[in-house]
Design a protein around this motif. Sequence first.
Motif, mmCIF file in Angstrom:
data_model
loop_
_atom_site.group_PDB
_atom_site.id
_atom_site.type_symbol
_atom_site.label_atom_id
_atom_site.label_comp_id
_atom_site.label_asym_id
_atom_site.label_seq_id
_atom_site.Cartn_x
_atom_site.Cartn_y
_atom_site.Cartn_z
ATOM 1 N N GLN A 1 88.052 63.680 -23.321
ATOM 2 C CA GLN A 1 86.774 64.348 -23.066
ATOM 3 C C GLN A 1 85.988 64.529 -24.358
ATOM 4 O OE1 GLN A 1 85.535 65.593 -19.838
ATOM 5 N NE2 GLN A 1 83.760 65.470 -21.190
ATOM 6 N N ASP B 1 82.249 63.026 -24.870
ATOM 7 C CA ASP B 1 81.133 63.899 -25.227
ATOM 8 C C ASP B 1 80.431 63.407 -26.486
ATOM 9 O OD1 ASP B 1 81.643 65.474 -23.063
ATOM 10 O OD2 ASP B 1 82.736 67.019 -24.180
ATOM 11 N N ASN C 1 76.500 62.282 -26.905
ATOM 12 C CA ASN C 1 75.583 62.811 -27.918
ATOM 13 C C ASN C 1 74.877 61.688 -28.660
ATOM 14 O OD1 ASN C 1 76.330 65.342 -27.189
ATOM 15 N ND2 ASN C 1 77.224 65.924 -29.149
ATOM 16 N N SER D 1 74.221 72.352 -19.125
ATOM 17 C CA SER D 1 75.390 72.400 -20.011
ATOM 18 C C SER D 1 75.235 73.483 -21.064
ATOM 19 C CB SER D 1 75.596 71.037 -20.674
ATOM 20 O OG SER D 1 76.671 71.070 -21.579
ATOM 21 N N SER E 1 75.859 69.736 -28.850
ATOM 22 C CA SER E 1 77.150 69.605 -29.537
ATOM 23 C C SER E 1 77.906 70.927 -29.543
ATOM 24 C CB SER E 1 76.919 69.117 -30.970
ATOM 25 O OG SER E 1 76.319 67.844 -30.990
ATOM 26 N N ARG F 1 79.300 71.745 -26.030
ATOM 27 C CA ARG F 1 80.495 70.969 -25.688
ATOM 28 C C ARG F 1 81.684 71.414 -26.519
ATOM 29 N NH1 ARG F 1 77.045 65.398 -25.022
ATOM 30 N NH2 ARG F 1 76.578 65.688 -22.808
ATOM 31 N N ARG G 1 83.074 74.361 -24.763
ATOM 32 C CA ARG G 1 83.842 73.969 -23.580
ATOM 33 C C ARG G 1 85.241 73.486 -23.961
ATOM 34 N NH1 ARG G 1 81.532 69.223 -19.893
ATOM 35 N NH2 ARG G 1 82.086 68.053 -21.770
#
Length: 371
Positions: free
Chosen positions: A95, A99, A103, A124, A162, A165, A168
Amino acid sequence: MSSDSSPPSPGPEENADTENPKKIPAREYGPWELRQVLLARTNELQALLDDRWRTHGKDRNDLLDKAKDELNSARSVLSHAHKRKRAASHIAVGQIHVDTAHNLLLRLSGPEEIASMMPGVLASVREALPAEDPRRVAVERISRSPAKITDSERESLLDAVSVARHVRIQKTLRVRSFVNIVRWVAGGLAVGVVLVAVLGWFFDDTVPLCFSPDRVSGAEEYHVVCPTRSSPDAKAKRVDASLATTTAPADYLAVEFIGLVAAGIAAATTIRRIGGTAEPYNVPFALALLKLPMGALTAVLGLLLMRGGFVPGLTALDSSAQIISWAIIFGYAQQIFTRLVDTQARNVLAGASGSATPTRPPPPKPSNQAD
């Protein structure tokens, strides 16, 4: 990218699962569906990168190469041939690579393309960052007119995405840390259960799980009751002599098994309240592993407390059935000690589920007043 005549193509890692079918292990690490979702996402991003290259990305071959490398790294990590897949960590690492590639795709996109992706980007950011975060405020401001985005606004947008994520991934790693802690504790308790069973088997008369109801009434002869059997007649003049002839090696083993079964019932009830999870780390299963040895130990310790007179009025159990019944109660009662762990598990899953933080309401418009 070595030339400008062809779009970036998937690396050899993409077909690692299909080129060597004999090397595919039978065991699947982590949820298979999450792995397939990420692999499908890499193919989708690869197609989008090809489109950017054909439209206006030929002058940014450096970014295209980096995005391609990230997708190949994701495919390599998610392939069955990769070695570091313990505890489904390869899904979280895959992941991260996906991601990063997304980006870079945003950086290669023009204002019109960013405008089409803005709803997902905004969702997000709202999911991860609080309403008062300046980066989220900037993204919400940019989302009102995405077609007129400037270079500085693009950088603000990329920075916010960024960070969102990264937050996350931190939540996912927090779930992993919690699961690892629970598993280690459950493993230590399981070792304790085995040691207690072994010691009880070879030294069954050292700390017996037996009761003598006649001793409470002050009788001269004693009748001893143990979990697996009882003395046939009240002929013994001393309790120690009756215990030596009545205890059995299977007493501790039977009590631990009964406590484990009762804890399993409690674990099933708890899992029903927690529900499932989309995380790659199985929190409900880890909680169940913790409750089983805990129930076996609480059943033994509870009976020892009763035998020692810790509970007034409950020291004269007169049958093996009563001892087993109390073992069931004490085994289920492990829920008292693991309730805090269950609460923490729900909090960790709630934090990792990505519940959107409240959106700041827009300021009220001034009303037009007639002169």
